[in-house]
Motif scaffolding. Structure first.
Motif, PDB file in Angstrom:
ATOM      1  N   GLY A 133       7.442  -1.136   5.495  1.00 26.33           N
ATOM      2  CA  GLY A 133       8.182  -1.458   4.481  1.00 26.33           C
ATOM      3  C   GLY A 133       9.583  -1.793   4.275  1.00 26.33           C
ATOM      4  O   GLY A 133      10.798  -1.824   5.415  1.00 26.33           O
ATOM      5  N   TRP A 186      -5.681  -2.401   4.312  1.00 23.20           N
ATOM      6  CA  TRP A 186      -4.143  -1.885   3.821  1.00 23.20           C
ATOM      7  C   TRP A 186      -4.934  -2.640   2.421  1.00 23.20           C
ATOM      8  O   TRP A 186      -5.541  -3.615   1.587  1.00 23.20           O
ATOM      9  CB  TRP A 186      -3.616  -3.378   4.115  1.00 23.20           C
ATOM     10  CG  TRP A 186      -2.763  -3.028   4.847  1.00 23.20           C
ATOM     11  CD1 TRP A 186      -3.351  -3.626   6.682  1.00 23.20           C
ATOM     12  CD2 TRP A 186      -2.058  -2.467   5.925  1.00 23.20           C
ATOM     13  NE1 TRP A 186      -2.365  -3.235   7.548  1.00 23.20           N
ATOM     14  CE2 TRP A 186      -1.316  -2.114   7.015  1.00 23.20           C
ATOM     15  CE3 TRP A 186      -0.987  -1.623   4.890  1.00 23.20           C
ATOM     16  CZ2 TRP A 186      -0.193  -1.142   7.593  1.00 23.20           C
ATOM     17  CZ3 TRP A 186      -0.132  -0.457   5.746  1.00 23.20           C
ATOM     18  CH2 TRP A 186      -0.075  -1.101   6.691  1.00 23.20           C
ATOM     19  N   TYR A 187      -4.540  -1.700   1.207  1.00 24.90           N
ATOM     20  CA  TYR A 187      -4.683  -1.274  -0.081  1.00 24.90           C
ATOM     21  C   TYR A 187      -2.950  -1.883  -0.614  1.00 24.90           C
ATOM     22  O   TYR A 187      -2.371  -0.965   0.245  1.00 24.90           O
ATOM     23  CB  TYR A 187      -5.310  -0.394  -1.255  1.00 24.90           C
ATOM     24  CG  TYR A 187      -6.985  -0.548   0.061  1.00 24.90           C
ATOM     25  CD1 TYR A 187      -6.795  -0.098   1.066  1.00 24.90           C
ATOM     26  CD2 TYR A 187      -7.652  -1.041  -1.633  1.00 24.90           C
ATOM     27  CE1 TYR A 187      -8.378  -0.412   1.495  1.00 24.90           C
ATOM     28  CE2 TYR A 187      -8.820  -0.203  -1.106  1.00 24.90           C
ATOM     29  CZ  TYR A 187      -9.140  -0.483   0.330  1.00 24.90           C
ATOM     30  OH  TYR A 187     -10.587  -0.720   0.756  1.00 24.90           O
ATOM     31  N   ARG A 188      -3.104  -1.994  -2.191  1.00 25.90           N
ATOM     32  CA  ARG A 188      -1.940  -1.972  -2.858  1.00 25.90           C
ATOM     33  C   ARG A 188      -1.567  -1.011  -3.952  1.00 25.90           C
ATOM     34  O   ARG A 188      -3.091  -1.276  -4.736  1.00 25.90           O
ATOM     35  CB  ARG A 188      -1.039  -2.942  -2.558  1.00 25.90           C
ATOM     36  CG  ARG A 188      -1.384  -4.477  -3.524  1.00 25.90           C
ATOM     37  CD  ARG A 188      -0.534  -5.630  -3.247  1.00 25.90           C
ATOM     38  NE  ARG A 188      -0.984  -6.911  -4.100  1.00 25.90           N
ATOM     39  CZ  ARG A 188      -1.089  -8.112  -3.327  1.00 25.90           C
ATOM     40  NH1 ARG A 188      -0.038  -8.385  -2.730  1.00 25.90           N
ATOM     41  NH2 ARG A 188      -1.196  -8.688  -3.989  1.00 25.90           N
ATOM     42  N   ARG A 213      -5.048   0.321  -7.969  1.00 31.42           N
ATOM     43  CA  ARG A 213      -4.787   0.356  -6.311  1.00 31.42           C
ATOM     44  C   ARG A 213      -6.323  -1.144  -6.035  1.00 31.42           C
ATOM     45  O   ARG A 213      -7.167  -0.627  -6.118  1.00 31.42           O
ATOM     46  CB  ARG A 213      -4.921   1.402  -4.647  1.00 31.42           C
ATOM     47  CG  ARG A 213      -4.830   0.714  -4.017  1.00 31.42           C
ATOM     48  CD  ARG A 213      -5.442   2.463  -3.237  1.00 31.42           C
ATOM     49  NE  ARG A 213      -4.218   3.619  -3.617  1.00 31.42           N
ATOM     50  CZ  ARG A 213      -4.504   4.555  -3.184  1.00 31.42           C
ATOM     51  NH1 ARG A 213      -4.737   4.753  -1.923  1.00 31.42           N
ATOM     52  NH2 ARG A 213      -3.587   5.753  -3.384  1.00 31.42           N
ATOM     53  N   VAL A 256      -5.610  -5.260  -0.730  1.00 31.63           N
ATOM     54  CA  VAL A 256      -5.381  -6.736   0.062  1.00 31.63           C
ATOM     55  C   VAL A 256      -5.626  -7.358   1.705  1.00 31.63           C
ATOM     56  O   VAL A 256      -6.406  -8.278   0.847  1.00 31.63           O
ATOM     57  CB  VAL A 256      -3.886  -6.076   0.397  1.00 31.63           C
ATOM     58  CG1 VAL A 256      -3.025  -7.061   1.220  1.00 31.63           C
ATOM     59  CG2 VAL A 256      -3.305  -5.151  -0.900  1.00 31.63           C
ATOM     60  N   ASP A 300       4.263  -9.695  -5.419  1.00 29.52           N
ATOM     61  CA  ASP A 300       3.551  -8.634  -4.018  1.00 29.52           C
ATOM     62  C   ASP A 300       4.456  -6.900  -3.763  1.00 29.52           C
ATOM     63  O   ASP A 300       4.216  -6.072  -3.143  1.00 29.52           O
ATOM     64  CB  ASP A 300       4.416  -8.791  -2.689  1.00 29.52           C
ATOM     65  CG  ASP A 300       2.998 -10.795  -2.316  1.00 29.52           C
ATOM     66  OD1 ASP A 300       3.641 -11.321  -2.384  1.00 29.52           O
ATOM     67  OD2 ASP A 300       1.956 -10.468  -3.152  1.00 29.52           O
ATOM     68  N   TYR A 330       2.017   0.063  -0.773  1.00 30.35           N
ATOM     69  CA  TYR A 330       1.286  -0.743   0.080  1.00 30.35           C
ATOM     70  C   TYR A 330       0.596   0.375   1.212  1.00 30.35           C
ATOM     71  O   TYR A 330       1.640   1.564   1.718  1.00 30.35           O
ATOM     72  CB  TYR A 330       1.377  -1.407   1.252  1.00 30.35           C
ATOM     73  CG  TYR A 330       1.795  -2.855   0.486  1.00 30.35           C
ATOM     74  CD1 TYR A 330       2.534  -3.174  -0.698  1.00 30.35           C
ATOM     75  CD2 TYR A 330       0.475  -3.769   1.035  1.00 30.35           C
ATOM     76  CE1 TYR A 330       2.819  -4.596  -0.670  1.00 30.35           C
ATOM     77  CE2 TYR A 330       1.317  -5.027   0.296  1.00 30.35           C
ATOM     78  CZ  TYR A 330       1.909  -5.530  -0.277  1.00 30.35           C
ATOM     79  OH  TYR A 330       2.002  -6.021  -1.342  1.00 30.35           O
ATOM     80  N   TYR A 331      -0.712   1.102   0.915  1.00 27.85           N
ATOM     81  CA  TYR A 331      -1.070   2.076   1.284  1.00 27.85           C
ATOM     82  C   TYR A 331      -2.444   1.289   2.622  1.00 27.85           C
ATOM     83  O   TYR A 331      -3.245   0.155   2.495  1.00 27.85           O
ATOM     84  CB  TYR A 331      -2.067   2.573   0.850  1.00 27.85           C
ATOM     85  CG  TYR A 331      -1.141   3.730  -0.573  1.00 27.85           C
ATOM     86  CD1 TYR A 331      -1.020   2.412  -1.546  1.00 27.85           C
ATOM     87  CD2 TYR A 331      -0.962   4.476  -0.026  1.00 27.85           C
ATOM     88  CE1 TYR A 331      -0.299   3.475  -2.099  1.00 27.85           C
ATOM     89  CE2 TYR A 331      -0.286   5.627  -1.071  1.00 27.85           C
ATOM     90  CZ  TYR A 331       0.159   4.423  -2.167  1.00 27.85           C
ATOM     91  OH  TYR A 331       0.777   5.530  -3.465  1.00 27.85           O
ATOM     92  N   CYS A 332      -2.322   1.575   4.093  1.00 27.57           N
ATOM     93  CA  CYS A 332      -3.409   1.779   5.111  1.00 27.57           C
ATOM     94  C   CYS A 332      -4.417   2.685   4.837  1.00 27.57           C
ATOM     95  O   CYS A 332      -4.390   4.604   4.511  1.00 27.57           O
ATOM     96  CB  CYS A 332      -3.144   1.877   5.908  1.00 27.57           C
ATOM     97  SG  CYS A 332      -1.989   2.842   7.319  1.00 27.57           S
ATOM     98  N   GLY A 342       1.634   6.162   2.739  1.00 21.98           N
ATOM     99  CA  GLY A 342       2.277   4.527   1.271  1.00 21.98           C
ATOM    100  C   GLY A 342       3.563   4.480   2.446  1.00 21.98           C
ATOM    101  O   GLY A 342       4.234   5.211   2.453  1.00 21.98           O
ATOM    102  N   GLN A 363       6.321   1.062   0.631  1.00 23.85           N
ATOM    103  CA  GLN A 363       7.067   0.730   0.016  1.00 23.85           C
ATOM    104  C   GLN A 363       7.564  -0.085   0.333  1.00 23.85           C
ATOM    105  O   GLN A 363       8.778  -1.113   1.248  1.00 23.85           O
ATOM    106  CB  GLN A 363       8.357   1.221  -1.472  1.00 23.85           C
ATOM    107  CG  GLN A 363       8.687   0.731  -2.425  1.00 23.85           C
ATOM    108  CD  GLN A 363       7.591   0.546  -3.469  1.00 23.85           C
ATOM    109  OE1 GLN A 363       6.680   1.358  -3.643  1.00 23.85           O
ATOM    110  NE2 GLN A 363       7.530  -1.127  -4.177  1.00 23.85           N
TER     111      GLN A 363
END
Length: 120
Positions: A8, A35-37, A44, A47, A88, A92-94, A113, A115
């Motif tokens: 990030g 991936w989520y954000r 949340r 993505v 955007d 962001y979390y995997c 997470g 950023q």
């Protein structure tokens, strides 16, 4: 067992970033990775995600700009982000779903997470 995300940062509108997330520890198999954000004040959201055989799914607003991929040997998922927009901006979390052994599935792992800030 953990997921470690990286990549990030701060980027100008129209720029690119590549996120990486590697799974480590005792995992028998990993099925879907994604991936989520989450932006401030928002829920949340997914993505993009990718199955073990490479099938992908994208949130509508990122189609054509983001590409998800994975390296099964390295137990790593990537998110290549291009043409980034201020909207955007988010943490962001995997995520990874898998099995800890041949008989026990249901693992649902989250990274810490990373950023992403898109601003001029």
């Amino acid at each position: 067992v953990q997921l470690q995300a990286s990549g990030g940062g701060l980027v100008q509108p129209g720029g690119s970033l590549r996120l990486s997330c590697r799974a480590s520890g005792s995992i028998f198999s990993i099925k879907a990775m994604g991936w989520y954000r989450q932006a401030p004040g928002k829920q949340r959201e997914l993505v993009a995600d990718i199955t073990s055989d490479g099938s992908t799914n994208y949130e509508t607003s990122v189609k054509g700009r983001f590409t998800i991929s994975r390296d099964n040997a390295k137990r790593t998922v990537y998110l290549q982000m291009k043409s980034l927009k201020p909207e955007d901006t988010a943490a962001y979390y995997c995520n990874a779903e898998g099995c800890s052994d041949p008989w026990t599935c249901g693992l649902d792992l989250w990274g810490q997470g990373t950023q992403v800030t898109v601003s001029s």
